[in-house]
Each structure stands twice: as C-alpha cells, then as structure tokens.
Design a protein around this motif. Sequence first.
Motif, PDB file in Angstrom:
ATOM      1  N   UNK A   1     -14.044  -3.963  -1.873  1.00 21.67           N
ATOM      2  CA  UNK A   1     -14.829  -4.325  -3.039  1.00 21.67           C
ATOM      3  C   UNK A   1     -15.018  -5.837  -3.156  1.00 21.67           C
ATOM      4  N   UNK A   2     -15.571  -6.426  -2.107  1.00 22.44           N
ATOM      5  CA  UNK A   2     -16.011  -7.817  -2.132  1.00 22.44           C
ATOM      6  C   UNK A   2     -17.390  -7.866  -1.497  1.00 22.44           C
ATOM      7  N   UNK A   3     -18.235  -8.706  -2.025  1.00 21.86           N
ATOM      8  CA  UNK A   3     -19.567  -8.869  -1.449  1.00 21.86           C
ATOM      9  C   UNK A   3     -19.477  -9.815  -0.248  1.00 21.86           C
ATOM     10  N   UNK A   4     -20.485  -9.789   0.616  1.00 25.59           N
ATOM     11  CA  UNK A   4     -20.496 -10.758   1.713  1.00 25.59           C
ATOM     12  C   UNK A   4     -20.427 -12.213   1.212  1.00 25.59           C
ATOM     13  N   UNK A   5     -21.068 -12.485   0.080  1.00 19.08           N
ATOM     14  CA  UNK A   5     -21.025 -13.838  -0.487  1.00 19.08           C
ATOM     15  C   UNK A   5     -19.606 -14.203  -0.930  1.00 19.08           C
TER      16      UNK A   5
ATOM     17  N   UNK B   1      -9.657  -0.773  -1.914  1.00 18.30           N
ATOM     18  CA  UNK B   1      -9.944   0.598  -2.320  1.00 18.30           C
ATOM     19  C   UNK B   1     -11.279   0.651  -3.063  1.00 18.30           C
ATOM     20  N   UNK B   2     -12.267   1.263  -2.432  1.00 22.10           N
ATOM     21  CA  UNK B   2     -13.603   1.375  -3.037  1.00 22.10           C
ATOM     22  C   UNK B   2     -13.627   2.256  -4.273  1.00 22.10           C
TER      23      UNK B   2
ATOM     24  N   UNK C   1     -11.507   0.113  -9.751  1.00 27.27           N
ATOM     25  CA  UNK C   1     -12.379  -0.820 -10.457  1.00 27.27           C
ATOM     26  C   UNK C   1     -11.549  -2.014 -10.897  1.00 27.27           C
ATOM     27  N   UNK C   2     -12.215  -3.156 -10.998  1.00 27.63           N
ATOM     28  CA  UNK C   2     -11.552  -4.360 -11.489  1.00 27.63           C
ATOM     29  C   UNK C   2     -10.452  -4.826 -10.573  1.00 27.63           C
ATOM     30  N   UNK C   3      -9.518  -5.558 -11.150  1.00 31.69           N
ATOM     31  CA  UNK C   3      -8.380  -6.054 -10.383  1.00 31.69           C
ATOM     32  C   UNK C   3      -8.610  -7.447  -9.844  1.00 31.69           C
ATOM     33  N   UNK C   4      -7.510  -8.072  -9.482  1.00 25.19           N
ATOM     34  CA  UNK C   4      -7.602  -9.416  -8.923  1.00 25.19           C
ATOM     35  C   UNK C   4      -7.837  -9.336  -7.420  1.00 25.19           C
TER      36      UNK C   4
ATOM     37  N   UNK D   1      -1.237  -3.274   5.828  1.00 30.07           N
ATOM     38  CA  UNK D   1      -2.153  -2.572   4.927  1.00 30.07           C
ATOM     39  C   UNK D   1      -3.452  -3.317   4.668  1.00 30.07           C
ATOM     40  N   UNK D   2      -3.472  -4.603   4.973  1.00 30.33           N
ATOM     41  CA  UNK D   2      -4.631  -5.427   4.650  1.00 30.33           C
ATOM     42  C   UNK D   2      -5.687  -5.459   5.732  1.00 30.33           C
ATOM     43  N   UNK D   3      -6.744  -6.208   5.420  1.00 36.36           N
ATOM     44  CA  UNK D   3      -7.832  -6.393   6.370  1.00 36.36           C
ATOM     45  C   UNK D   3      -8.139  -7.870   6.516  1.00 36.36           C
ATOM     46  N   UNK D   4      -8.190  -8.342   7.755  1.00 30.07           N
ATOM     47  CA  UNK D   4      -8.508  -9.754   8.011  1.00 30.07           C
ATOM     48  C   UNK D   4      -9.945 -10.045   7.587  1.00 30.07           C
TER      49      UNK D   4
END
Length: 94
Positions: A2-6, A33-34, A37-40, A90-93
Amino acid sequence: MRLTPAQIEIIKSTTAAVLGEGARVTLFGSRLNDQQKGGDVDLYVEVAAPALMQKIRCKVQLQERLDMPVDLILKPLGDRSPISLIAKREGGML
C-alpha cells in the motif's frame, strides 16, 4: 503493497540523500498487506555506519514528505538482531 510509486520514490531518494547511496531500505509491517487500511510506514534500513542524528533527520523528512507517520529502524549492514531478521524475512526491499 500500500504505497504508490511516488511514495516509494520519496522513500528511496530521501534515505539515499540523508543516509547515503548504500542504504538498503526494506518495507515491513501493515503497509505490505493490501487488505488493511491506514497505518504508519515501517521501514528497516541498513547502512555502513548508523548515526542517531541521521536517523532523526531521515525520519522527520520522510514524515514531512509522505505526510504520514514513519517508524524507522536504522541498523548496521549485516545486523542479526531479532527485529532485523523479522524485517528481512517478512519485508520487501524498496
């Protein structure tokens, strides 16, 4: 994710400018997680020589540019602490 390319570009360019070109940035936590909602924005960043003032400067700039809360974990390259292992597993580079 849940982040945009920008937003991803803001994260990558800000961490490189503040922490150096060799900074390795991993997104972990709820933003992966798609369905949520929300979150930091939880970021795990590895650099050659982490410094507290750099971490503070980077976190403040990211929060201002993204207009959302950021949790920033800054560790030396190759760190094997529990949070490092979890973030890498668990993360993604970015």
